[in-house]
Design an enzyme around this catalytic site. Structure first.
Site, short mmCIF file in Angstrom:
data_model
loop_
_atom_site.label_atom_id
_atom_site.label_comp_id
_atom_site.label_asym_id
_atom_site.label_seq_id
_atom_site.Cartn_x
_atom_site.Cartn_y
_atom_site.Cartn_z
N GLU A 1 0.88 -1.18 0.00
CA GLU A 1 0.00 0.00 0.00
C GLU A 1 0.91 1.22 0.00
OE1 GLU A 1 -3.17 0.32 -0.19
OE2 GLU A 1 -3.84 -1.74 0.07
N CYS B 1 -2.70 9.29 1.94
CA CYS B 1 -2.22 8.71 0.67
C CYS B 1 -3.22 9.00 -0.45
CB CYS B 1 -1.99 7.21 0.82
SG CYS B 1 -3.43 6.37 1.49
P1 NAD Z 1 7.99 5.01 5.13
O1 NAD Z 1 8.11 4.18 3.91
O2 NAD Z 1 9.07 5.96 5.44
O3 NAD Z 1 7.84 4.09 6.44
C1 NAD Z 1 6.82 3.12 6.52
C2 NAD Z 1 7.27 2.03 7.48
O4 NAD Z 1 8.34 1.28 6.90
C3 NAD Z 1 7.81 2.54 8.82
O5 NAD Z 1 7.29 1.74 9.84
C4 NAD Z 1 9.31 2.35 8.68
O6 NAD Z 1 9.99 2.18 9.90
C5 NAD Z 1 9.37 1.09 7.86
N1 NAD Z 1 10.62 0.87 7.13
C6 NAD Z 1 11.53 1.78 6.69
N2 NAD Z 1 12.55 1.16 6.05
C7 NAD Z 1 12.28 -0.17 6.08
C8 NAD Z 1 12.94 -1.33 5.57
N3 NAD Z 1 14.09 -1.25 4.90
N4 NAD Z 1 12.37 -2.54 5.78
C9 NAD Z 1 11.19 -2.66 6.44
N5 NAD Z 1 10.53 -1.60 6.95
C10 NAD Z 1 11.05 -0.36 6.76
O7 NAD Z 1 6.58 5.74 5.00
P2 NAD Z 1 5.97 6.88 5.91
O8 NAD Z 1 6.73 8.14 5.68
O9 NAD Z 1 5.80 6.37 7.30
O10 NAD Z 1 4.49 7.01 5.29
C11 NAD Z 1 4.16 7.91 4.28
C12 NAD Z 1 3.96 7.18 2.97
O11 NAD Z 1 3.00 6.13 3.15
C13 NAD Z 1 3.39 8.07 1.89
O12 NAD Z 1 4.06 7.82 0.68
C14 NAD Z 1 1.94 7.61 1.77
O13 NAD Z 1 1.35 7.85 0.53
C15 NAD Z 1 2.06 6.17 2.09
N6 NAD Z 1 0.78 5.64 2.54
C16 NAD Z 1 0.10 4.78 1.72
C17 NAD Z 1 -1.15 4.31 2.11
C18 NAD Z 1 -1.93 3.34 1.26
O14 NAD Z 1 -2.87 2.76 1.77
N7 NAD Z 1 -1.61 3.14 0.01
C19 NAD Z 1 -1.69 4.72 3.32
C20 NAD Z 1 -0.97 5.61 4.11
C21 NAD Z 1 0.27 6.05 3.71
#
Ligand code: NAD
Length: 522
Positions: free
Chosen positions: A253, A287
């Site tokens: 997502e 998002c």
């Molecule tokens: P992010 O990708 O920075 O972090 C998301 C999660 O991934 C965090 O818990 C982080 O600790 C973890 N993470 C980071 N590196 C990792 C790795 N190498 N392996 C495993 N886990 C890892 O995202 P964010 O800044 O927290 O969220 C914002 C983004 O999320 C935006 O792009 C938004 O559009 C998206 N989003 C999408 C949806 C959807 O349903 N499609 C919903 C909400 C947010």
């Protein structure tokens, strides 16, 4: 209470890794910079241990009927609902979002989803008979069995509703869950775990492992049976690659760039109110936020005038006040990204019609901003903003808007506005998006009956709806003999010329084109 300057500073210190001083993460109230608490960065070993405890708890839970699991999981929903105000308070403090949003977008949404799945899981997951068209002597049915342990890695923008919706679905499907919440908003996940532990469900069935990206990586390394990842496209690519290397199924997502297509036949007042809410709810950190408005030239000027008036009426400030419409931005590091996208747009000719800067004073507030005169060569029309900015572009036709909508590497959600709903749906069908809403915005994610997810780089797989629940199961096909053909099937050994000729004839009769009588005697 401690004070800190910004998340950016703190998280960059954290990324240095193993230093004992940085082995925990602060949770910061973005409205005033206060440190609310600290959580540990859990080690690989601790994550593995959480996984094996979850695995052990799941074995017994999976044996319970769907009906009983759903009933038991409702205990958790009831405790959540009982503690609504406490959860709202925690969300307001950790995210800087207004109270109504914390209630409506987070707590109520989860309660709705839990109730829907508890009510319908038995039907959705009941074994399904499949009638075979040709091998009529055989019978088939499909069973939806629990996967085992689901690893959930979640973002900071909806730190309760996004992971907890998936937690409820995974549990009702008979799985255990290990959740790795965002390092920006970890406290609310621990609050959810605290409430879970008050139920009669086995405590190890739902675990929370706190930490940063390395902890997320450790969760995949611990080999869950499925990963649901919600976050940025760039992180999603790494997570999907890691899952691929281990052949762990995953749902992605990722980001969005939702366009609102405003046709020449709209209720301007409703459209303006919808896109203002769609762009500025949760400070635009959704998002599926309205990230670009493609307005038909016939209504553009009237729409923009109304939008600017409505935006100027928005009340921004203390998220804890019932009268606040727009709160703070949750993650300080997002503010410079928003500023640089605005700068690029202005450099290329866009006009800041309102907003365009941080709110003076303490806290990470950015003023709701409307940019007019936007054009397709601006970064802001292609890259995810994830902040309170609405770029508006004038288009000459619906066809041009459809083309612009589809000219994106992302495809999560889109919006169409038309007084003619049928025409709106026809336009919706032409859009490259996982979800399209006609004459409304955002709320499809809060409709638990419907599948949610993106296409292209917005990800793959679906959460919510029947598709989402079944995706948390192993699909097992069982095939049995309805009518016995005796000692052997015609296609088994030994092969013969007569078996070949019978099969060739059957192939012609069953699948050949043209006249059936002719095929029978060929
Ligand atoms: P992010 O990708 O920075 O972090 C998301 C999660 O991934 C965090 O818990 C982080 O600790 C973890 N993470 C980071 N590196 C990792 C790795 N190498 N392996 C495993 N886990 C890892 O995202 P964010 O800044 O927290 O969220 C914002 C983004 O999320 C935006 O792009 C938004 O559009 C998206 N989003 C999408 C949806 C959807 O349903 N499609 C919903 C909400 C947010």
């Amino acid at each position: 209470m401690e004070h800190t300057q910004s998340h950016t500073k703190t998280t960059s210190a954290l990324s240095t890794g193993s230093d004992a001083m940085t082995a925990n993460i602060p949770s910061i109230n973005p409205a005033n910079g206060q440190v609310m608490g600290r959580v540990p960065i859990m080690s690989e070993g601790a994550v593995k241990e959480a996984m094996s405890r979850a695995r052990e708890a799941q074995r017994g839970f999976a044996k319970e009927s769907v009906h009983r699991r759903a009933k038991r999981v409702l205990e958790f929903r009831d405790i959540i609902v009982e503690h609504t105000d406490e959860l709202v308070d925690a969300l307001v403090k950790e995210c800087g979002k207004p109270r109504l949003e914390a209630l409506g977008h987070e707590v109520a949404t989860v309660a709705n989803l839990a109730t829907y799945y508890a009510k319908h899981a038995e039907r959705i997951l009941s074994p399904r008979d499949i009638a075979l068209e040709v091998m009529k002597h055989r019978g088939s049915y499909v069973r939806y069995e629990p996967l085992g342990v689901v690893g959930i890695i979640s973002p900071w923008n909806f730190p309760f509703s996004i992971p907890m919706g998936d937690v409820f679905a995974a549990l009702i499907a008979g799985n255990a869950v290990v959740l790795k919440p965002s390092e920006v908003t970890p406290l609310i996940a621990l609050k959810a775990k605290e409430l879970f532990d008050r139920t009669t469900l086995p405590q190890d069935l739902f675990q929370v492992v706190t930490g940063d990206g390395q902890t997320g990586a450790a969760l995949i390394d611990a080999e869950p049976d499925k990963v649901i990842f919600t976050g940025a496209v760039s992180t999603g690519k790494k997570v999907a690659a890691e899952c691929g290397r281990r052949l762990i199924p995953c749902t992605m997502e990722l980001g969005g760039k939702a366009a609102a297509i405003v046709t020449d036949n709209v209720d301007v007042e409703r459209t303006a109110r919808a896109i203002v809410w769609g762009a500025f709810a949760n400070s635009g950190q959704v998002c599926v936020s309205v990230e670009r408005v493609l307005a038909h030239e016939k209504v553009h000027d009237e729409l923009v005038d109304r939008v600017i008036k409505l935006v100027d009426e928005l009340r921004q400030g203390d998220p804890n006040s019932d009268r606040t419409d727009v709160g703070a931005m949750t993650f300080a590091a997002q503010v410079p990204i928003v500023e640089s996208l605005i700068k690029d747009a202005v450099d290329k000719g866009a006009k800041v019609a309102t907003g365009g800067e941080r709110l003076p004073g303490e806290g990470d507030y950015f003023k709701p901003t409307v940019l007019t005169g936007c054009t397709a060569n601006m970064k802001i029309m292609h890259e995810e903003i994830f902040g309170p900015v609405m770029p508006v572009m004038r288009v000459r036709s619906v066809d041009e808007a459809v083309e612009l909508n589809n000219d994106s590497h992302l495809g999560l959600m889109s919006y169409v506005f038309s007084k003619n709903t049928r025409r709106g749906c026809e336009i919706a069908e032409r859009l490259d998006s996982g979800v399209v809403m006609v004459n409304d915005v955002l709320s499809a994610h809060a409709m638990p009956e419907t599948p949610f997810g993106g296409i292209k780089q917005s990800g793959f797989g679906r959460v919510h709806g029947e598709e989402g629940l079944r995706s948390l199961c192993r699909i097992k096909h069982i095939n049995y003999d309805r009518i016995s053909l005796g000692k052997r099937e015609p296609v088994w050994f030994p092969y013969s010329a007569s078996a070949y000729s019978a099969l060739a004839k059957a192939t012609r009769v069953l699948f050949g084109g043209g006249n059936i009588i002719k095929r029978l005697f060929q």
